[in-house]
Design a protein around this motif. Structure first.
Motif, PDB file in Angstrom:
ATOM      1  N   ASP A  83       0.826  -1.198   0.000  1.00  0.00           N
ATOM      2  CA  ASP A  83       0.000   0.000   0.000  1.00  0.00           C
ATOM      3  C   ASP A  83       0.866   1.255   0.000  1.00  0.00           C
ATOM      4  N   LEU A  84       0.243   2.371  -0.329  1.00  0.00           N
ATOM      5  CA  LEU A  84       0.869   3.686  -0.258  1.00  0.00           C
ATOM      6  C   LEU A  84       0.327   4.380   0.978  1.00  0.00           C
ATOM      7  N   ALA A  85       1.208   4.934   1.808  1.00  0.00           N
ATOM      8  CA  ALA A  85       0.779   5.554   3.065  1.00  0.00           C
ATOM      9  C   ALA A  85       1.240   7.006   3.116  1.00  0.00           C
ATOM     10  N   LEU A  86       0.367   7.877   3.626  1.00  0.00           N
ATOM     11  CA  LEU A  86       0.714   9.290   3.812  1.00  0.00           C
ATOM     12  C   LEU A  86       1.366   9.482   5.175  1.00  0.00           C
TER      13      LEU A  86
ATOM     14  N   LEU B 107      -4.603   5.002  -1.637  1.00  0.00           N
ATOM     15  CA  LEU B 107      -3.865   4.603  -0.443  1.00  0.00           C
ATOM     16  C   LEU B 107      -4.016   3.118  -0.137  1.00  0.00           C
ATOM     17  N   GLY B 108      -5.131   2.520  -0.567  1.00  0.00           N
ATOM     18  CA  GLY B 108      -5.358   1.110  -0.271  1.00  0.00           C
ATOM     19  C   GLY B 108      -5.018   0.172  -1.405  1.00  0.00           C
ATOM     20  N   GLY B 109      -4.633   0.711  -2.560  1.00  0.00           N
ATOM     21  CA  GLY B 109      -4.334  -0.136  -3.709  1.00  0.00           C
ATOM     22  C   GLY B 109      -2.955  -0.766  -3.621  1.00  0.00           C
ATOM     23  N   ASP B 110      -2.778  -1.864  -4.350  1.00  0.00           N
ATOM     24  CA  ASP B 110      -1.476  -2.519  -4.430  1.00  0.00           C
ATOM     25  C   ASP B 110      -0.635  -1.849  -5.506  1.00  0.00           C
ATOM     26  N   HIS B 111       0.638  -1.628  -5.192  1.00  0.00           N
ATOM     27  CA  HIS B 111       1.541  -0.984  -6.126  1.00  0.00           C
ATOM     28  C   HIS B 111       2.857  -1.756  -6.204  1.00  0.00           C
ATOM     29  N   THR B 112       3.473  -1.689  -7.363  1.00  0.00           N
ATOM     30  CA  THR B 112       4.796  -2.270  -7.564  1.00  0.00           C
ATOM     31  C   THR B 112       5.797  -1.130  -7.666  1.00  0.00           C
TER      32      THR B 112
ATOM     33  N   LEU C 299       3.889   1.494 -10.104  1.00  0.00           N
ATOM     34  CA  LEU C 299       2.820   1.140 -11.023  1.00  0.00           C
ATOM     35  C   LEU C 299       1.719   0.451 -10.232  1.00  0.00           C
ATOM     36  N   PRO C 300       0.465   0.558 -10.686  1.00  0.00           N
ATOM     37  CA  PRO C 300      -0.650  -0.071  -9.979  1.00  0.00           C
ATOM     38  C   PRO C 300      -0.795  -1.540 -10.381  1.00  0.00           C
ATOM     39  N   SER C 301      -1.835  -2.177  -9.866  1.00  0.00           N
ATOM     40  CA  SER C 301      -2.101  -3.582 -10.193  1.00  0.00           C
ATOM     41  C   SER C 301      -2.815  -3.734 -11.528  1.00  0.00           C
ATOM     42  N   PHE C 302      -3.292  -2.617 -12.117  1.00  0.00           N
ATOM     43  CA  PHE C 302      -4.054  -2.607 -13.375  1.00  0.00           C
ATOM     44  C   PHE C 302      -5.317  -3.464 -13.264  1.00  0.00           C
ATOM     45  N   GLU C 303      -5.939  -3.407 -12.099  1.00  0.00           N
ATOM     46  CA  GLU C 303      -7.220  -4.085 -11.924  1.00  0.00           C
ATOM     47  C   GLU C 303      -8.292  -3.292 -12.653  1.00  0.00           C
TER      48      GLU C 303
ATOM     49  N   LEU D 268       7.752   8.847  -5.729  1.00  0.00           N
ATOM     50  CA  LEU D 268       7.802   9.277  -4.337  1.00  0.00           C
ATOM     51  C   LEU D 268       9.223   9.250  -3.814  1.00  0.00           C
ATOM     52  N   ILE D 269       9.444  10.021  -2.763  1.00  0.00           N
ATOM     53  CA  ILE D 269      10.693  10.001  -2.007  1.00  0.00           C
ATOM     54  C   ILE D 269      10.333   9.668  -0.565  1.00  0.00           C
ATOM     55  N   THR D 270      10.986   8.662   0.001  1.00  0.00           N
ATOM     56  CA  THR D 270      10.755   8.254   1.388  1.00  0.00           C
ATOM     57  C   THR D 270      12.093   8.187   2.116  1.00  0.00           C
ATOM     58  N   ASP D 271      12.030   8.305   3.453  1.00  0.00           N
ATOM     59  CA  ASP D 271      13.246   8.139   4.236  1.00  0.00           C
ATOM     60  C   ASP D 271      13.329   6.704   4.755  1.00  0.00           C
ATOM     61  N   GLY D 272      14.327   6.410   5.550  1.00  0.00           N
ATOM     62  CA  GLY D 272      14.541   5.056   6.029  1.00  0.00           C
ATOM     63  C   GLY D 272      13.419   4.531   6.899  1.00  0.00           C
ATOM     64  N   ALA D 273      12.663   5.435   7.529  1.00  0.00           N
ATOM     65  CA  ALA D 273      11.558   5.021   8.396  1.00  0.00           C
ATOM     66  C   ALA D 273      10.242   4.919   7.640  1.00  0.00           C
ATOM     67  N   GLY D 274      10.257   5.162   6.334  1.00  0.00           N
ATOM     68  CA  GLY D 274       9.036   5.094   5.535  1.00  0.00           C
ATOM     69  C   GLY D 274       8.244   6.375   5.492  1.00  0.00           C
ATOM     70  N   ARG D 275       8.776   7.463   6.091  1.00  0.00           N
ATOM     71  CA  ARG D 275       8.082   8.743   6.068  1.00  0.00           C
ATOM     72  C   ARG D 275       8.075   9.295   4.645  1.00  0.00           C
ATOM     73  N   LEU D 276       6.919   9.790   4.201  1.00  0.00           N
ATOM     74  CA  LEU D 276       6.760  10.283   2.840  1.00  0.00           C
ATOM     75  C   LEU D 276       7.242  11.725   2.759  1.00  0.00           C
ATOM     76  N   ALA D 277       8.279  11.974   1.937  1.00  0.00           N
ATOM     77  CA  ALA D 277       8.812  13.320   1.765  1.00  0.00           C
ATOM     78  C   ALA D 277       8.290  13.978   0.502  1.00  0.00           C
ATOM     79  N   TYR D 278       8.078  13.184  -0.559  1.00  0.00           N
ATOM     80  CA  TYR D 278       7.634  13.724  -1.845  1.00  0.00           C
ATOM     81  C   TYR D 278       6.732  12.699  -2.509  1.00  0.00           C
ATOM     82  N   LEU D 279       5.683  13.205  -3.175  1.00  0.00           N
ATOM     83  CA  LEU D 279       4.765  12.331  -3.904  1.00  0.00           C
ATOM     84  C   LEU D 279       4.141  13.122  -5.042  1.00  0.00           C
ATOM     85  N   LYS D 280       4.035  12.492  -6.198  1.00  0.00           N
ATOM     86  CA  LYS D 280       3.290  13.061  -7.316  1.00  0.00           C
ATOM     87  C   LYS D 280       2.669  11.893  -8.072  1.00  0.00           C
ATOM     88  N   THR D 281       1.364  11.991  -8.367  1.00  0.00           N
ATOM     89  CA  THR D 281       0.650  10.881  -8.993  1.00  0.00           C
ATOM     90  C   THR D 281      -0.101  11.340 -10.238  1.00  0.00           C
TER      91      THR D 281
END
Length: 384
Positions: free
Chosen positions: A3-6, A268-273, A289-293, A303-316
């Motif tokens: 999942d993708l988390a904010l 946020l709840g979708g599966d992503h690769t 990429l999404p699951s293409f369901e 996205l840009i994340t840090d080592g703890a998984g905190r979201l620093a940057y996102l564009k979709t």
């Protein structure tokens, strides 16, 4: 797939303008050791070398520059400047063209230049780009020799999405705001997150230069104004200012939970690769990429994340149903080694039906003409 988390962000009450709804995202603690700023280009049409003899051509009005520190000390945005409208030179009477080296390229020791959104779009266009690896008899020599090249998709700029430019102009930026989710006719069009509130204020207007899918363009054109949400506090529960504050906080928290679970649930709840693109100090730049369901929301992004998984940057970017169909089809073909008979079984259709799906998706040129004619004849006989 995950999942993708904010992580590190909280949704605040939305503001609506016509058919556009903007949901601000606020950080309790801004990220100080990673900063973003825009690099404006003198040509909106760009060519990016993404591989040997492979170029990505698109509308690219600007790039982002990520600046970070190795020791965690605060970093400032780079290259900020003020310019009056009369200082801009008149554009020449031609279409300027700019060449870029790679989607993400190191600009200095602790600075990375990357092309926002195009990093994600190039990942979608490159999906199984090489075509069949086994020379099955159904595929044309072009498919075997050149794969899906050339591959093209259409999109609209934010300036063409009705109401978006006005909504961004009148939008009230919250204290601590580091992002926004853009809805058109209450369909999630895009998510945008940056590390620091100062970065967001500087980059807020770049959303009108971003690319949006066909679905969003048509929703903006044909959809009506969206209803605003209002907080409702029962009079009987309020006996003091403290009760009123508690009621307001409860309404705000309920809105945030509803928004993240329902309105943004598909993203946020979708599966992503995920595919890692660049390591930058303690941060990682990736695209997904999404699951293409079929028959559900599908978003691509970076996205840009840090080592703890905190979201620093996102564009979709939200894919249209046709784009989802193409991704679903290519993923199914690749999973079976581009064997049409096996793919048809996996998708629950006949081989002629699969062949016509390939043609309808815009990939008919990859099949041999006699094979495609045979599939058409079989489909006509089956309909009798």
């Amino acid at each position: 797939m995950t999942d993708l988390a904010l992580t590190g962000l909280v949704s605040r009450p939305a503001q609506a303008w016509g058919g556009v709804r903007l949901v601000p995202l606020v950080r309790a603690e801004p990220i100080e050791d990673l900063r973003l700023d825009a690099r404006l280009y003198d040509a909106e049409l760009g060519v990016v070398e993404v591989g040997p003899r492979t170029e990505y051509v698109s509308y690219i009005p600007h790039g982002f520059v990520a600046t970070w520190t190795d020791d965690g000390t605060p970093a400032s945005a780079y290259g900020t400047q003020l310019r009056g409208p009369g200082e801009r030179d008149r554009p020449p009477g031609r279409m300027p063209l700019r060449f870029h080296r790679r989607m993400a390229r190191r600009a200095d020791r602790n600075r990375l230049r990357f092309l926002p959104l195009h990093l994600a779009l190039e990942g979608y266009l490159a999906l199984h780009f090489g075509g069949p690896e086994i020379v099955w008899e159904e595929w044309s020599q072009r498919a075997v020799g050149h794969g899906l090249s050339p591959r093209a998709e259409e999109a609209y700029t934010g300036a063409q999405v009705g109401g978006l430019e006005d909504a961004l102009r009148v939008f009230e930026i919250h204290s601590g705001q580091c992002g926004v989710l853009v809805y058109v006719a209450d369909a999630l069009a895009a998510a945008f997150v940056v590390p620091h509130p100062d970065d967001y204020r500087a980059l807020h207007t770049t959303l009108v230069h971003d690319l949006y899918g066909e679905l969003i363009y048509h929703y903006a054109m044909f959809g009506g104004p969206v209803a605003d949400f209002h907080a409702r506090i029962e009079d009987a529960t309020v006996r003091s200012l403290a009760d009123l504050r508690a009621g307001a906080r409860r309404q705000r928290d309920e809105w945030a939970a509803f928004h993240d679970r329902v309105m943004a649930g598909a993203l946020l709840g979708g599966d992503h690769t995920y595919q890692r693109v660049y390591e930058m100090g303690g941060y990682r730049l990736s695209r997904f990429l999404p699951s293409f369901e079929r028959r559900r929301e599908n978003h691509i992004g970076e996205l840009i994340t840090d080592g703890a998984g905190r979201l620093a940057y996102l564009k979709t970017f939200r894919l249209s149903e046709n784009q989802v169909r193409r991704g679903h089809l290519l993923t199914g073909l690749a999973a079976t080694g581009w064997n049409l008979a096996d793919t048809a079984v996996a998708l629950g259709v006949t081989e002629p039906q699969l062949g016509l799906r390939i043609e309808a998706a815009g990939f008919g040129h990859l099949l041999r003409q006699d094979i495609l004619d045979h599939y058409r004849a079989r489909a006509r006989r089956d309909r009798r």
